[in-house]
Enzyme design. Structure first.
Site, mmCIF file in Angstrom:
data_model
loop_
_atom_site.group_PDB
_atom_site.id
_atom_site.type_symbol
_atom_site.label_atom_id
_atom_site.label_comp_id
_atom_site.label_asym_id
_atom_site.label_seq_id
_atom_site.Cartn_x
_atom_site.Cartn_y
_atom_site.Cartn_z
ATOM 1 N N GLU A 194 -43.536 -48.082 21.059
ATOM 2 C CA GLU A 194 -45.022 -47.548 21.769
ATOM 3 C C GLU A 194 -46.272 -47.582 21.206
ATOM 4 O O GLU A 194 -47.682 -47.491 21.807
ATOM 5 C CB GLU A 194 -44.345 -46.189 22.252
ATOM 6 C CG GLU A 194 -43.624 -46.051 23.181
ATOM 7 C CD GLU A 194 -43.066 -44.779 23.397
ATOM 8 O OE1 GLU A 194 -43.620 -43.649 22.936
ATOM 9 O OE2 GLU A 194 -41.617 -44.735 24.346
ATOM 10 N N TYR A 201 -40.996 -36.298 20.150
ATOM 11 C CA TYR A 201 -40.010 -36.984 19.543
ATOM 12 C C TYR A 201 -39.128 -35.542 18.521
ATOM 13 O O TYR A 201 -37.873 -35.560 19.746
ATOM 14 C CB TYR A 201 -39.795 -38.074 19.481
ATOM 15 C CG TYR A 201 -39.719 -39.326 20.172
ATOM 16 C CD1 TYR A 201 -38.341 -39.616 20.704
ATOM 17 C CD2 TYR A 201 -41.350 -39.532 20.178
ATOM 18 C CE1 TYR A 201 -39.331 -40.997 21.760
ATOM 19 C CE2 TYR A 201 -41.200 -40.902 20.883
ATOM 20 C CZ TYR A 201 -40.622 -41.115 22.515
ATOM 21 O OH TYR A 201 -40.649 -42.215 22.787
#
Length: 398
Positions: free
Chosen positions: A137, A95
């Site tokens: 997640e 990310y």
């Protein structure tokens, strides 16, 4: 929690985003793959070439900017994307890479508008969104790991069967190399395969729908051969009985959960029937009491996968009704025996039997097909919470 000033700045960039459209995300991906080529082993490059992935990312970025005051309205999209991400084993550090290239893309494409204040606001907004995905997640990774027969990361599976189901679709039965049990899944979910071979230019990760009910010992997936499909052609041509594949746990936010007394209508086009078969098998396995309708459309008998299996279930279960459309029947395709109607699917023919406000409808197939199904059912007054569909590939809404 983003402060009001940050939210206002992000919202003020919506016109800029809309004017850039997918040029923004196309530039982003080119930049990221140039500087971080290792991510070519993570992303589906076929979706890059087709433009589907840049379009999907642009839609997500724009929707986030427009709804930054109330991101809860994006919860269903966030869940679907998070499920997809776990199928690629996305990790928190990735990310950071994405965030860096997104901000640099804004600077490069709109240098005048990309003031320090704008970049700082978008950095905060992206950080909040990334944190949301990372948290969800991690929950999904832990849930997969903690299930009976569950695991985290990659696990080796052996191809036990390779069955040609039609001229385009082949199914693969996969069992764990370690001989232990496997986690159950919800019917409609998919399995995640990580394909590694000297015959592939990059590592390829793909999701393939599970097409039989959970049994705790193995998984069956079905793969359609696509004309230019790197992974699908590899699966058809290079993967054989006895080969080992790297598999991630089942995932996906499309699945069936209904009570025994709920009517169910399963609607599919082409390879879209693969998750429907798992749903149907689960209903039959648990002796579903209410009516079940199986509606399927394909090109002809040569492309009609699983037809003998479905016919056997219909003959053995009085509450199961099937209806099949062939667009262009072949010379050996017999009406009433192999199919019921010629042409494209026409749900109006069955309205009297399938229009039911108490039923749940599950559908999958090409995007135009699903858009048609959703429009017809909504026109009959079926509420949106009873319409469930699966989009293969990058997240999109109908």
């Amino acid at each position: 929690m983003l402060d009001s000033r940050t939210r206002e700045i992000v919202k003020s960039t919506v016109p800029l985003l809309e004017s850039a459209n997918t040029a923004l995300t196309e530039h982003f991906y080119k930049r990221m793959f140039r500087d971080n080529p290792e991510l070519k082993d993570v992303f589906n490059l076929s979706h890059q070439a087709s433009g589907r992935q840049p379009a999907a990312l642009f839609s997500a970025v724009l929707a986030y900017a427009k709804n930054i005051d109330n991101p809860a309205v994006l919860s269903s999209a966030v869940e679907r994307i998070a499920q997809k991400h776990t199928g690629f084993s996305i990790q928190p550090e990735q990310y950071d890479i994405v965030g860096h290239h997104l901000l640099e893309t804004i600077k490069e494409l709109a240098p005048d508008a990309a003031t320090p204040e704008v970049i700082d606001a978008w950095a905060q907004a992206y950080g909040a969104l990334a944190g949301l995905f990372i948290g969800r997640e991690e929950q999904l990774y832990q849930q997969s790991e903690q299930k009976d027969g569950g695991w985290r990361g990659y696990r080796n599976f052996v191809v036990k069967e390779k069955q040609v189901e039609s001229e385009l679709i082949t199914s693969f039965l996969l069992a764990p190399e370690d001989g232990n049990t496997v986690a159950n899944f919800l019917p409609g979910q998919y399995l995640n395969l990580h394909l590694v071979s000297p015959k592939l230019a990059h590592k390829e990760t793909r999701q393939y729908s599970l097409c039989q009910a959970a049994n705790g010992k193995d998984y069956r997936i079905a793969v359609k051969r696509e004309p230019n499909g790197v992974a699908s052609n590899f699966m058809h041509d290079e993967v054989h009985i006895g080969d080992t594949l790297q598999v991630l746990p089942p995932s996906g936010d499309f699945f069936m959960e209904v009570s025994a007394g709920t009517p169910v209508v399963l609607i599919s086009g082409g390879v879209g029937q693969t998750p429907m078969r798992a749903i149907l098998d689960q209903l039959i396995k648990h002796e579903h009491k209410a009516n079940i309708h199986w509606l399927h459309a394909c090109e002809n008998g040569a492309q009609h996968a699983f037809k003998e299996h479905i016919q056997g279930l219909r003959q053995a279960n009085a509450n199961l009704t099937t209806h099949v459309w062939y667009r262009e029947p072949g010379a050996s395709d017999q009406p009433a025996e192999h199919y019921h109607a010629k042409g494209i699917m026409d749900l109006s023919q069955l309205k009297d039997s399938i229009a039911n406000a108490d039923a749940h409808y599950y559908f999958c197939g090409p995007l135009p097909f699903m858009a048609m199904v959703k429009e017809v059912l909504a026109g009959w007054g079926i509420s949106d919470d009873r319409l469930h569909y699966e989009v293969f590939g990058p997240h999109q809404s109908l």
